[in-house]
Enzyme design. Structure first.
Site, PDB file in Angstrom:
ATOM      1  N   LEU A   1      22.463  38.854 -29.664  1.00  0.00           N
ATOM      2  CA  LEU A   1      21.381  39.452 -30.454  1.00  0.00           C
ATOM      3  C   LEU A   1      20.393  38.387 -30.938  1.00  0.00           C
ATOM      4  O   LEU A   1      19.937  38.413 -32.073  1.00  0.00           O
ATOM      5  CB  LEU A   1      21.943  40.252 -31.628  1.00  0.00           C
ATOM      6  CG  LEU A   1      22.974  41.327 -31.253  1.00  0.00           C
ATOM      7  CD1 LEU A   1      23.547  41.973 -32.499  1.00  0.00           C
ATOM      8  CD2 LEU A   1      22.369  42.366 -30.334  1.00  0.00           C
ATOM      9  N   HIS A   2      20.055  37.465 -30.028  1.00  0.00           N
ATOM     10  CA  HIS A   2      19.108  36.406 -30.346  1.00  0.00           C
ATOM     11  C   HIS A   2      17.894  36.424 -29.409  1.00  0.00           C
ATOM     12  O   HIS A   2      17.448  35.363 -28.964  1.00  0.00           O
ATOM     13  CB  HIS A   2      19.789  35.037 -30.255  1.00  0.00           C
ATOM     14  CG  HIS A   2      20.922  34.862 -31.194  1.00  0.00           C
ATOM     15  ND1 HIS A   2      21.899  33.878 -31.039  1.00  0.00           N
ATOM     16  CD2 HIS A   2      21.256  35.527 -32.328  1.00  0.00           C
ATOM     17  CE1 HIS A   2      22.774  33.969 -32.022  1.00  0.00           C
ATOM     18  NE2 HIS A   2      22.409  34.968 -32.807  1.00  0.00           N
ATOM     19  N   PRO A   3      17.312  37.575 -29.087  1.00  0.00           N
ATOM     20  CA  PRO A   3      16.124  37.565 -28.222  1.00  0.00           C
ATOM     21  C   PRO A   3      14.985  36.807 -28.901  1.00  0.00           C
ATOM     22  O   PRO A   3      14.792  36.896 -30.114  1.00  0.00           O
ATOM     23  CB  PRO A   3      15.796  39.051 -28.045  1.00  0.00           C
ATOM     24  CG  PRO A   3      16.389  39.718 -29.244  1.00  0.00           C
ATOM     25  CD  PRO A   3      17.636  38.939 -29.548  1.00  0.00           C
TER      26      PRO A   3
ATOM     27  N   ASP B   1      17.652  34.340 -24.722  1.00  0.00           N
ATOM     28  CA  ASP B   1      18.674  34.951 -25.568  1.00  0.00           C
ATOM     29  C   ASP B   1      19.936  34.106 -25.447  1.00  0.00           C
ATOM     30  O   ASP B   1      20.023  33.209 -24.600  1.00  0.00           O
ATOM     31  CB  ASP B   1      18.940  36.393 -25.112  1.00  0.00           C
ATOM     32  CG  ASP B   1      19.838  37.175 -26.064  1.00  0.00           C
ATOM     33  OD1 ASP B   1      19.880  36.836 -27.263  1.00  0.00           O
ATOM     34  OD2 ASP B   1      20.503  38.126 -25.612  1.00  0.00           O
ATOM     35  N   HIS B   2      20.895  34.388 -26.293  1.00  0.00           N
ATOM     36  CA  HIS B   2      22.235  33.826 -26.157  1.00  0.00           C
ATOM     37  C   HIS B   2      23.189  34.935 -25.729  1.00  0.00           C
ATOM     38  O   HIS B   2      23.205  36.003 -26.335  1.00  0.00           O
ATOM     39  CB  HIS B   2      22.721  33.224 -27.479  1.00  0.00           C
ATOM     40  CG  HIS B   2      21.986  31.986 -27.888  1.00  0.00           C
ATOM     41  ND1 HIS B   2      21.700  31.683 -29.195  1.00  0.00           N
ATOM     42  CD2 HIS B   2      21.480  30.960 -27.141  1.00  0.00           C
ATOM     43  CE1 HIS B   2      21.052  30.530 -29.251  1.00  0.00           C
ATOM     44  NE2 HIS B   2      20.909  30.082 -28.019  1.00  0.00           N
TER      45      HIS B   2
END
Length: 423
Positions: A343-345, A168-169
Site C-alpha cells: 500500500l505504498h503507491p 510501490d512496495h
C-alpha cells in the site's frame, strides 16, 4: 514533525516537539527476543534506531501510536485546526474534476450523495495520492496529449509524465507454526476474547488492541553489490494475513519481507471521461531482472533468519510458502501468486525539471499550469527505502513552507551510516 518518545532530548536524528507522537514498540514477547537473537546468529547487526544514524540492522520500531490510538494526519494535523475560521471540511465528497480557465485551475467539482457542487478557488492543491491525483489531472486535461485525445479530452497541458513512473512496495508473509503457546494468535482468531480486548483498550488504552503488533523488524542488504539496505522486514508474533485469514495449527509467527528498491515501473491511466470509472493500474511487479533477483534474495534471507537456533524451540515448521517451494522459479511463481501490495503507491506525478517531470520541486506547482499544486506521494521521484507514511508527511511539511513562502530551514550536518564493501 514528530515527538519521538523513545529518543533522548539531544538526539539529532529525531524530532521532539511535533504533532505526531511516536512510541517505540515494547517487543516484549518471547518471540521478539528470539527473533533479535536469531538475526544476530545469522550475521546481522542490531541498531539502536532504524530512523537514526544507522538504518541497516534490526530494532524495535517506533509507531505513530500514542495512548493506544493511531495518529493519522487527520488526528495530528487537521483536527487541531478545525477551530480555524478560514477552514471548512467537507467529508464524503467525491471530487469529479478540476475546473480550468485556459491554463489556470479555478476550482473543483464534486458530488455529495446525489448533489453536484462546485468550489471556485484561487488555488487548488491536489492531495489525492498516487492513484487519484493523476486520475484527476488526466480528467482535467493535464497529461499525455495523445492519450487524452483518444478519450475525447482536450489537453490543457501536455505532460506525458502524468500517470507514469508508478512505484510501490510488494511484500509476502513467510509464516511458521509455533510449537509453544507464546504468540498473539488467540487474540486475533478467537472471537470470545474480543470484548475483553475492547474493554482494556476503551478504559485503559492498553492490551492487544493498543498496538499494531509490528513492533520490530529491520533492513538488510540482499547481497554485497548494493550500497544500501534494500530489503525490509517486519516481524509479527502471530501468523495472519491482512484479510484476517490464518493458517491452521494455532500459534504462529511471521516476517513480512519485500524489496525496497525495485526498478519495476508502472502506470496509472484513465480509461474514460467518467470519474467513477476506475483508472487502469499496471504495477508491473516482477517485470525486471533486478526485481526477480531481489525477490529470490528476500525469501532466502527471510528463511535464513527464521531458521536460526534461537527460534528452534518455537519452530514447528514453515507453512508459507512451505517446504515444497525451493527453486528460484518456484519462489518467483509463489511471489507472483501470493504477494500483496504494501500500500505504498507513489511517483506518478513526480517532481523534477526534465521533460517527464510533472511538478516543480521549488513550488510544488504543476508544470505549465497556474493555480494548481500537488502535495502527496505522487510527487516522489523514487519510492522511499521504507514505508511512505512519514515521507508523505515530510513532503507536506516542506510544501506548506513553500506555499507560505517561509525561508527554508538550514541543512542538518549530521552523519549517517554508510556500508563499506568488504568491511
Amino acid at each position: 514533525m514528530e515527538t519521538c518518545l523513545s529518543a533522548a532530548p539531544d538526539d539529532l536524528y529525531r524530532g521532539h516537539a511535533g504533532p505526531l507522537v511516536l512510541e517505540r514498540g515494547p517487543a516484549t514477547s518471547p518471540l521478539f527476543g528470539a527473533f533479535f537473537q536469531a538475526v544476530q546468529e545469522a550475521g546481522y547487526a542490531l541498531t539502536e534506531d532504524v530512523n537514526g544514524y544507522r538504518q541497516e540492522g534490526f530494532a524495535a520500531f517506533d509507531r505513530n501510536i500514542h495512548r493506544g490510538r493511531r495518529l493519522s494526519a487527520a488526528t495530528a494535523y487537521l483536527k487541531p485546526a478545525l477551530r480555524r475560521r478560514n477552514l471548512e471540511v467537507r467529508t464524503s465528497a467525491f471530487v469529479t474534476g478540476i475546473t480550468f480557465d485556459g491554463r489556470r485551475a479555478t476550482g473543483v467539482e464534486y458530488r455529495v450523495g446525489g448533489g453536484h457542487h462546485r468550489v471556485d478557488a484561487g488555488e487548488v492543491i491536489l492531495a489525492g495520492g498516487a492513484i487519484n491525483t493523476p486520475q484527476l489531472l488526466q480528467l482535467g486535461g493535464v497529461g499525455d496529449r495523445e492519450h487524452l485525445r483518444g478519450l475525447g479530452i482536450d489537453a490543457v497541458q501536455h505532460l506525458p509524465g502524468v500517470g507514469q513512473n508508478l512505484q510501490d512496495h510488494l511484500e509476502v508473509y513467510v509464516q511458521h507454526v509455533s510449537r509453544e503457546p507464546v504468540s498473539m494468535q488467540p487474540h486475533a482468531t478467537e472471537t470470545w476474547r474480543r470484548p475483553w480486548i475492547g474493554f482494556r483498550w476503551l478504559f485503559f488504552r492498553n492490551g492487544p488492541g493498543a498496538t499494531n503488533h509490528f513492533e520490530a523488524g529491520g533492513f538488510v542488504r540482499g547481497d554485497e553489490d548494493v550500497a544500501y539496505p534494500n530489503l525490509m522486514f517486519h516481524f509479527l508474533p502471530l501468523a495472519i494475513r491482512y484479510d484476517g485469514s490464518a493458517p491452521a495449527g494455532g500459534h504462529g509467527y511471521q516476517v513480512h519481507v519485500g524489496p525496497m528498491y525495485s526498478d519495476a515501473r508502472g502506470t496509472v491511466r484513465i480509461r474514460s471521461t467518467d470519474p467513477d470509472d476506475h483508472p487502469v493500474l499496471r504495477f508491473n511487479y516482477l517485470s525486471t531482472d533486478q526485481d526477480r533477483r531481489e525477490w529470490v534474495e528476500a525469501i532466502t534471507v527471510a528463511r535464513q533468519l527464521l531458521g536460526q537456533p534461537a527460534l528452534q524451540r518455537y519452530d514447528a515448521g514453515e507453512v508459507s510458502p512451505g517446504p515444497a517451494i525451493e527453486t528460484n522459479q518456484q519462489i518467483l511463481d509463489w511471489v507472483g501468486h501470493d504477494a500483496e501490495t504494501a500500500l505504498h503507491p507513489s511517483c506518478t506525478a513526480r517532481m523534477g525539471t526534465d521533460d517527464e517531470a510533472v511538478v516543480d520541486p521549488t513550488t510544488m506547482r504543476v508544470h505549465g499550469v497556474d493555480g494548481l499544486r500537488v502535495v502527496d506521494a505522487s510527487v516522489f521521484p523514487f519510492v522511499t527505502n521504507a514505508n511512505i507514511y512519514a515521507p508523505v508527511m515530510m513532503v507536506a511539511e516542506k510544501a506548506a513552507d513553500l506555499i507560505l513562502g517561509n525561508a527554508p530551514l538550514p541543512p542538518e550536518p549530521v552523519p549517517f551510516y554508510r556500508h563499506q564493501a568488504g568491511a
